[in-house]
Design a protein around this motif. Structure first.
Motif, PDB file in Angstrom:
ATOM      1  N   GLY A  46      59.654  -4.149 -25.852  1.00 28.24           N
ATOM      2  CA  GLY A  46      58.642  -4.955 -26.073  1.00 28.24           C
ATOM      3  C   GLY A  46      57.984  -5.584 -24.936  1.00 28.24           C
ATOM      4  O   GLY A  46      56.984  -6.246 -25.200  1.00 28.24           O
ATOM      5  N   ILE A  47      58.525  -5.402 -23.729  1.00 29.44           N
ATOM      6  CA  ILE A  47      57.784  -5.800 -22.522  1.00 29.44           C
ATOM      7  C   ILE A  47      57.216  -5.017 -21.877  1.00 29.44           C
ATOM      8  O   ILE A  47      57.571  -3.677 -21.450  1.00 29.44           O
ATOM      9  N   LYS A  98      61.422 -12.095 -19.755  1.00 28.66           N
ATOM     10  CA  LYS A  98      60.078 -12.275 -19.911  1.00 28.66           C
ATOM     11  C   LYS A  98      59.004 -11.204 -19.153  1.00 28.66           C
ATOM     12  O   LYS A  98      58.214 -10.810 -19.650  1.00 28.66           O
ATOM     13  N   LYS A  99      59.462 -11.397 -17.987  1.00 24.29           N
ATOM     14  CA  LYS A  99      58.619 -10.068 -17.125  1.00 24.29           C
ATOM     15  C   LYS A  99      59.348  -9.451 -16.277  1.00 24.29           C
ATOM     16  O   LYS A  99      60.488  -9.690 -15.759  1.00 24.29           O
ATOM     17  N   CYS A 100      58.830  -8.111 -16.164  1.00 24.80           N
ATOM     18  CA  CYS A 100      59.490  -7.053 -15.423  1.00 24.80           C
ATOM     19  C   CYS A 100      58.582  -6.454 -14.422  1.00 24.80           C
ATOM     20  O   CYS A 100      57.543  -6.235 -14.852  1.00 24.80           O
ATOM     21  N   VAL A 101      58.782  -6.304 -13.213  1.00 21.48           N
ATOM     22  CA  VAL A 101      57.957  -5.810 -12.297  1.00 21.48           C
ATOM     23  C   VAL A 101      58.670  -4.405 -11.494  1.00 21.48           C
ATOM     24  O   VAL A 101      59.486  -4.528 -11.312  1.00 21.48           O
ATOM     25  N   THR A 104      57.274   6.289 -18.440  1.00 25.41           N
ATOM     26  CA  THR A 104      58.318   5.125 -17.997  1.00 25.41           C
ATOM     27  C   THR A 104      57.902   3.730 -18.454  1.00 25.41           C
ATOM     28  O   THR A 104      58.789   3.038 -19.421  1.00 25.41           O
ATOM     29  N   ARG A 105      56.519   3.377 -18.339  1.00 20.65           N
ATOM     30  CA  ARG A 105      56.281   2.496 -18.774  1.00 20.65           C
ATOM     31  C   ARG A 105      56.176   2.091 -20.303  1.00 20.65           C
ATOM     32  O   ARG A 105      56.489   1.230 -20.938  1.00 20.65           O
ATOM     33  N   GLN A 106      56.026   3.390 -21.075  1.00 23.48           N
ATOM     34  CA  GLN A 106      55.907   3.190 -22.556  1.00 23.48           C
ATOM     35  C   GLN A 106      57.241   3.322 -23.110  1.00 23.48           C
ATOM     36  O   GLN A 106      57.671   2.721 -24.215  1.00 23.48           O
ATOM     37  N   LEU A 107      58.232   4.039 -22.464  1.00 29.29           N
ATOM     38  CA  LEU A 107      59.688   3.992 -22.784  1.00 29.29           C
ATOM     39  C   LEU A 107      60.235   2.719 -22.722  1.00 29.29           C
ATOM     40  O   LEU A 107      60.783   2.129 -23.813  1.00 29.29           O
TER      41      LEU A 107
END
Length: 578
Positions: free
Chosen positions: A367-368, A345-348, A358-361
């Motif tokens: 989808g996170i 659910k969540k990635c830090v 990298t965020r967009q990849l």
């Protein structure tokens, strides 16, 4: 001298300790407090939120473990580990018993009193976690060390913190043996004794624990008694010891996770940062325990194994560095059906700047939305971040509840919106270096900003309070009068299809002062030739201001990184200068 023949060396101080009775009230920790900065150099702290109000007497291990068991949650899982390829868990009650027995060993077999420094050395596993909690519960001071440190580096830490005892995973015994060898080059005389855990032969910590009771009366520590000394991860090559109190451990848990992650007991955390690193101590242990959740402790992770771990353990929260997210995104994008990631659910991301590419990849692959954040060993953990719903492209985030942050110029005046300057922050935690003159450079010493922490980062803040990373202040490249942020050029290069990793620094240049130099790791199958150099240079010129393009590009097989994944730009600067 081998581990098996290692002798227990006692000093007159240790002999005196054997006659002292362990009490439930902490002794005055003259060592740590005498070697803290003078009061006028301390950070200005603020506790302006209800969740940050703590009593005068506080023991972090009691708060994280004992109170959870007392609340009827002792049967719930707390630590998951892979055993023979299968998930195995320890409950809160089982962990409490283990912690209590280790605490008895520290007090009765080691003759330690509150305030004694205990070196902890091991990969992420259940015994490493239990040792950390036991040290705090007994009122002692935990000094975590990265598993890959060698004897020379361990000696620096042991000498500076005046560590007397160590608890070490048997797999890492060799370097401890080196620092306890009186004839060795890196002998550390203050280290009197070490006990080894996960030992299959006799004589290990587990055997000592077997004879101990399952209950232990926690030391009645003060909220501002020292709980740990965390040494910086070494991106500058000069580690510093940062001193944190029991109250700081709880403030770490009641800041970022409470306001940003919002964990629930059913959450299962996983990730890569070591427990010896404050990023890992929070994300891999203290955060889940504060909310009655559980964590997966895996000793050896690479991107593929982390993806498998998420699936195998049904993890819901992941902590790792940008490089891992980038490599995992590439694996997921290939359409490999073996990774569903359906529970995640969540990635830090923290530890270093998160490139927007990298965020967009990762978002395109899973989808996170990655939760970015900046923290510091000096500040204990993350103080600027955002919820997944409040992402702003290119921004690290905003000051989380409980913290204040601003961007200031050289005269310590606030910078106008989107004008780069030095990041200053304050909150319930702050920098206290152990016997280090660099304290005065980290905490502002006078004027209206007195007591604010200067993190060493260059940021710009927009009118809405979002912070945009520029560079470490010592990573700004000044070329022909232009200020160029190395991470901006890195982010641009990473968007090129041929680039796997890169690091950008300033290279001395007689005409321009410095030029932009890029160290680039190419993807497999890409030719490292002059045509690729020109292609990358042209790509940067067309994407950002042309004066920022790398005039010098060197293709390398890998980049120097710390054990936590941070890019060691100081090493790249040394190579560039040579």
């Amino acid at each position: 001298m081998t581990r098996k023949t290692e002798t227990t060396r006692r000093s007159s101080i240790d002999a005196a300790r054997t006659n002292a009775a362990h009490t439930t009230t902490a002794h005055v920790d003259t060592f740590a407090h005498d070697r803290l900065p003078p009061p006028e150099q301390w950070p200005d702290l603020c506790f302006d939120r209800p969740e940050l109000q703590y009593p005068a007497r506080l023991n972090a291990a009691v708060e994280l473990l004992d109170k959870t068991v007392a609340a009827g949650m002792g049967h719930r899982p707390v630590i998951w580990m892979p055993v023979d390829g299968k998930p195995v868990c320890a409950t809160y009650a089982q962990l409490q018993t283990r912690v209590n027995r280790i605490a008895h060993v520290l007090v009765e077999d080691f003759d330690l009193l509150p305030g004694s420094r205990v070196l902890l050395r091991g990969p992420n596993n259940a015994m490493m976690a239990a040792c950390w909690l036991a040290v705090l519960k007994a009122g002692m001071v935990a000094v975590g060390t990265m598993p890959l440190l060698r004897a020379k580096e361990l000696k620096q830490i042991i000498d500076k913190a005046e560590v007397s005892h160590a608890l070490c995973d048997v797999a890492l015994w060799q370097e401890i043996g080196n620092v306890t060898n009186p004839n060795g080059e890196h002998y550390a005389p203050s280290l009197l004794r070490a006990a080894y855990f996960n030992e299959t032969d006799s004589g290990g910590l587990e055997e000592m624990m077997e004879r101990k009771p399952a209950t232990f009366s926690a030391c009645n520590t003060a909220a501002d008694d020292v709980a740990l000394i965390a040494f910086t991860s070494g991106t500058t090559g000069e580690p510093k010891g940062t001193v944190h109190f029991h109250r700081d451990v709880m403030a770490m848990c009641d800041g970022f996770p409470r306001s940003i992650l919002k964990p629930v007991p059913d959450d299962i955390f996983c990730g890569t940062p070591p427990l010896a690193f404050t990023f890992g101590l929070g994300g891999m242990l203290a955060f889940p325990m504060r909310f009655g959740a559980s964590t997966v402790l895996h000793e050896k992770l690479n991107p593929e194994v982390l993806l498998k771990t998420i699936d195998d353990f049904k993890a819901t929260v992941c902590f790792t560095a940008p490089t891992f997210y980038r490599q995992m995104a590439a694996s997921v994008a290939k359409g490999a059906p073996k990774y569903s990631l359906k529970t995640l659910k969540k990635c830090v991301s923290a530890g270093e700047a998160l490139p927007d590419t990298t965020r967009q990849l990762w978002k395109n692959a899973t989808g996170i939305e990655i939760i970015d954040g900046i923290g510091a060993t000096e500040m204990m953990h993350i103080f600027i971040s955002h919820t997944p719903e409040a992402v702003r492209r290119g921004a690290t985030g905003y000051a989380i509840p409980g913290y204040q942050a601003c961007v200031i110029d050289a005269a310590e005046n606030p910078c106008p919106p989107m004008v780069p300057g030095r990041l200053a922050v304050k909150g319930p935690t702050g920098c206290r270096y152990l016997d280090d003159p660099r304290q005065a450079a980290y905490v502002i010493q006078s004027g209206p900003m007195k007591g604010w922490n200067l993190t060493g980062d260059a940021y710009a803040m927009d009118a809405d309070g979002y912070f945009f990373y520029q560079a470490r202040t010592d990573d700004m490249i000044i070329s022909a009068g232009y200020n160029i942020a190395g991470p901006e050029v890195e982010s641009c290069l990473l968007a090129h299809d041929a680039v796997a990793e890169c690091g950008v620094v300033g290279k001395p240049d007689e005409a321009r002062g410095q030029i932009v130099k890029a160290f680039v790791v190419l993807k497999p199958g890409v030719a490292a030739d002059n045509a690729m150099v020109k292609a990358l240079q042209d790509y940067v010129k067309n994407a950002i201001a042309p004066y920022k393009y790398p005039r010098d590009i060197e293709f390398v097989a890998s980049l120097p990184r710390t054990e936590t994944g941070k890019l060691q730009r100081f090493k790249l600067r040394q190579i560039a200068a040579s």
